[in-house]
Design an enzyme around this catalytic site. Structure first.
Site, mmCIF file in Angstrom:
data_model
loop_
_atom_site.group_PDB
_atom_site.id
_atom_site.type_symbol
_atom_site.label_atom_id
_atom_site.label_comp_id
_atom_site.label_asym_id
_atom_site.label_seq_id
_atom_site.Cartn_x
_atom_site.Cartn_y
_atom_site.Cartn_z
ATOM 1 N N ASP A 107 0.848 -1.190 0.000
ATOM 2 C CA ASP A 107 0.000 0.000 0.000
ATOM 3 C C ASP A 107 0.884 1.241 0.000
ATOM 4 O OD1 ASP A 107 -2.236 -1.583 0.145
ATOM 5 O OD2 ASP A 107 -2.635 -1.226 2.258
ATOM 6 N N ARG A 158 -0.941 -0.571 -8.798
ATOM 7 C CA ARG A 158 -2.344 -0.225 -8.511
ATOM 8 C C ARG A 158 -2.491 1.301 -8.552
ATOM 9 N NH1 ARG A 158 -3.335 -0.931 -2.510
ATOM 10 N NH2 ARG A 158 -3.468 -3.146 -2.942
HETATM 11 P P1 FAD Z 1 -14.500 8.411 -5.349
HETATM 12 O O1 FAD Z 1 -13.736 9.415 -6.140
HETATM 13 O O2 FAD Z 1 -14.505 8.542 -3.856
HETATM 14 O O3 FAD Z 1 -15.996 8.378 -5.861
HETATM 15 C C1 FAD Z 1 -16.280 8.317 -7.256
HETATM 16 C C2 FAD Z 1 -17.542 7.502 -7.478
HETATM 17 O O4 FAD Z 1 -17.309 6.119 -7.116
HETATM 18 C C3 FAD Z 1 -18.728 7.929 -6.635
HETATM 19 O O5 FAD Z 1 -19.430 9.015 -7.208
HETATM 20 C C4 FAD Z 1 -19.555 6.643 -6.619
HETATM 21 O O6 FAD Z 1 -20.231 6.459 -7.815
HETATM 22 C C5 FAD Z 1 -18.475 5.559 -6.506
HETATM 23 N N1 FAD Z 1 -18.184 5.269 -5.100
HETATM 24 C C6 FAD Z 1 -17.070 5.619 -4.416
HETATM 25 N N2 FAD Z 1 -17.125 5.187 -3.143
HETATM 26 C C7 FAD Z 1 -18.312 4.561 -3.000
HETATM 27 C C8 FAD Z 1 -18.958 3.937 -1.897
HETATM 28 N N3 FAD Z 1 -18.402 3.864 -0.692
HETATM 29 N N4 FAD Z 1 -20.180 3.384 -2.101
HETATM 30 C C9 FAD Z 1 -20.767 3.460 -3.323
HETATM 31 N N5 FAD Z 1 -20.183 4.051 -4.404
HETATM 32 C C10 FAD Z 1 -18.978 4.605 -4.248
HETATM 33 N N6 FAD Z 1 -5.394 4.996 -1.205
HETATM 34 C C11 FAD Z 1 -4.103 5.289 -0.890
HETATM 35 O O7 FAD Z 1 -3.767 6.456 -0.704
HETATM 36 N N7 FAD Z 1 -3.174 4.280 -0.764
HETATM 37 C C12 FAD Z 1 -3.494 2.964 -0.994
HETATM 38 O O8 FAD Z 1 -2.618 2.081 -0.891
HETATM 39 C C13 FAD Z 1 -4.840 2.657 -1.371
HETATM 40 N N8 FAD Z 1 -5.201 1.380 -1.644
HETATM 41 C C14 FAD Z 1 -6.465 1.143 -2.092
HETATM 42 C C15 FAD Z 1 -6.806 -0.162 -2.473
HETATM 43 C C16 FAD Z 1 -8.058 -0.418 -3.008
HETATM 44 C C17 FAD Z 1 -8.398 -1.814 -3.445
HETATM 45 C C18 FAD Z 1 -9.002 0.650 -3.152
HETATM 46 C C19 FAD Z 1 -10.360 0.403 -3.732
HETATM 47 C C20 FAD Z 1 -8.673 1.910 -2.737
HETATM 48 C C21 FAD Z 1 -7.438 2.181 -2.187
HETATM 49 N N9 FAD Z 1 -7.084 3.473 -1.784
HETATM 50 C C22 FAD Z 1 -5.780 3.728 -1.440
HETATM 51 C C23 FAD Z 1 -8.134 4.516 -1.603
HETATM 52 C C24 FAD Z 1 -8.234 5.451 -2.812
HETATM 53 O O9 FAD Z 1 -7.100 6.306 -2.856
HETATM 54 C C25 FAD Z 1 -9.496 6.331 -2.730
HETATM 55 O O10 FAD Z 1 -9.412 7.152 -1.589
HETATM 56 C C26 FAD Z 1 -10.807 5.575 -2.649
HETATM 57 O O11 FAD Z 1 -10.792 4.429 -3.448
HETATM 58 C C27 FAD Z 1 -11.974 6.488 -3.114
HETATM 59 O O12 FAD Z 1 -11.848 6.819 -4.481
HETATM 60 P P2 FAD Z 1 -12.731 6.100 -5.618
HETATM 61 O O13 FAD Z 1 -11.979 6.176 -6.893
HETATM 62 O O14 FAD Z 1 -13.084 4.731 -5.174
HETATM 63 O O15 FAD Z 1 -14.093 6.897 -5.704
#
Ligand code: FAD
Length: 278
Positions: A107, A158
């Site tokens: 991560d 990732r």
């Molecule tokens: P967002 O920009 O938050 O939302 C965009 C759209 O996605 C929303 O409008 C909606 O349609 C959908 N959506 C988002 N969240 C939800 C929800 N809870 N329920 C329903 N719909 C939703 N971050 C790091 O800094 N370091 C890491 O190592 C890291 N590892 C990760 C590993 C995985 C597998 C994932 C999924 C995320 C990780 N993240 C990590 C977090 C990432 O940086 C984001 O903060 C997080 O994924 C939110 O961004 P998003 O692209 O999912 O959607």
């Protein structure tokens, strides 16, 4: 004990809970990325304990025929102590994982850790010819340059939007700007990477773009989402894509659950309703 309300996002307190959850989602073609909850240890004993926990987890994974890999946070295995403690613990984990063909994700934490984390990834993925992945964050201004360096390495990358509240000197803070950057970086990856793209996002727009780019360039990719977030979409996407779910477990579940519950209105309502028993 973890209350039922938190079980949506956390797979229990023991490795067995995580493995059982992994087996359940594997039956619906979703792979598991298992993470032991913990971060920011300044006591070497705690970092050592979590490194040992990953080694025990690897032993259990080795004994079952499932689609399970692991994901490790640098500050849980020594990065807040010193770079050497982190590297020693990570290398022990990756060496064992490589010997049994289990993939290890690293991560990415806040921007002060990016250099040492990418260096550790490079050393270990070159040492083992792959089998290791690292996360990069679209909100960081440096990531386009980092991806140019990472493109020729074995292993997987990732791409996420970034979960840390970073200063404007190093990061884009406007959501629309981060999304624009995410699209550009994803396009670069599909165009330039020959192996190992993971799209770590729940965003339907980004997932559609990944499918479009796959059709254009033919580059393989996997989708990664968190346990408890868009679960139904994960199963549906797994009918046509490689999908992995990030599955956290452990006794440090409270702050993780709080972050998940608070990041979206519907989760917060779900949490409040469950607490009120309705
Ligand atoms: P967002 O920009 O938050 O939302 C965009 C759209 O996605 C929303 O409008 C909606 O349609 C959908 N959506 C988002 N969240 C939800 C929800 N809870 N329920 C329903 N719909 C939703 N971050 C790091 O800094 N370091 C890491 O190592 C890291 N590892 C990760 C590993 C995985 C597998 C994932 C999924 C995320 C990780 N993240 C990590 C977090 C990432 O940086 C984001 O903060 C997080 O994924 C939110 O961004 P998003 O692209 O999912 O959607």
């Amino acid at each position: 004990m973890i209350p039922p309300i938190a079980r949506r996002f956390v797979a229990g307190e023991s490795p067995n809970g995580a493995i059982e959850h992994a087996k359940t989602i594997n039956k619906r073609d979703v792979g598991a990325i298992v993470n032991v909850l913990g971060e920011h240890y300044t006591d070497p004993t705690q970092a050592e304990q979590d490194a040992e926990e990953y080694l025990e987890l690897l032993e259990i994974i080795d004994g079952c025929e499932n689609r399970i890999c692991i994901s490790v946070k640098p500050s849980q295995i020594g990065l807040d102590i010193d770079d050497t403690a982190f590297m020693n613990n990570l290398e022990r984990i990756v060496d064992v994982a490589a010997s049994q063909d289990t993939f290890v994700w690293i991560d990415m934490e806040d921007h002060t850790t990016t250099d040492v984390t990418l260096d550790a990834f490079e050393t270990l993925t070159v040492k083992h010819g792959g089998g290791v992945g690292v996360c990069v964050q679209a909100n960081l201004k440096r990531t386009a340059t980092d991806l140019e360096r990472l493109a020729s390495l074995p292993g997987k990358i990732r791409l996420v939007k970034g979960a840390y509240d970073e200063p404007a000197t190093v990061a884009y803070r406007d959501k629309a700007r981060v999304n624009e950057e995410y699209r550009d970086l994803m396009s670069f990856m599909f165009e330039s990477f020959r192996s190992g793209i993971a799209i770590g996002s729940h965003d339907p727009e980004m997932i559609d773009l990944a499918s479009d780019l796959h059709r254009t360039y033919g580059t393989e990719f996997e989708l990664q989402m968190l346990m408890g977030v868009r679960d139904d979409a994960q199963y549906e996407l797994a009918l046509e894509n490689d999908v992995f779910q990030y599955v956290p477990y452990g006794d440090r579940w409270l702050s993780y659950f709080y972050r998940r519950a608070m990041e979206r209105k519907e989760n917060a309502l779900f949490a409040a309703r469950a607490i009120l028993g309705r």
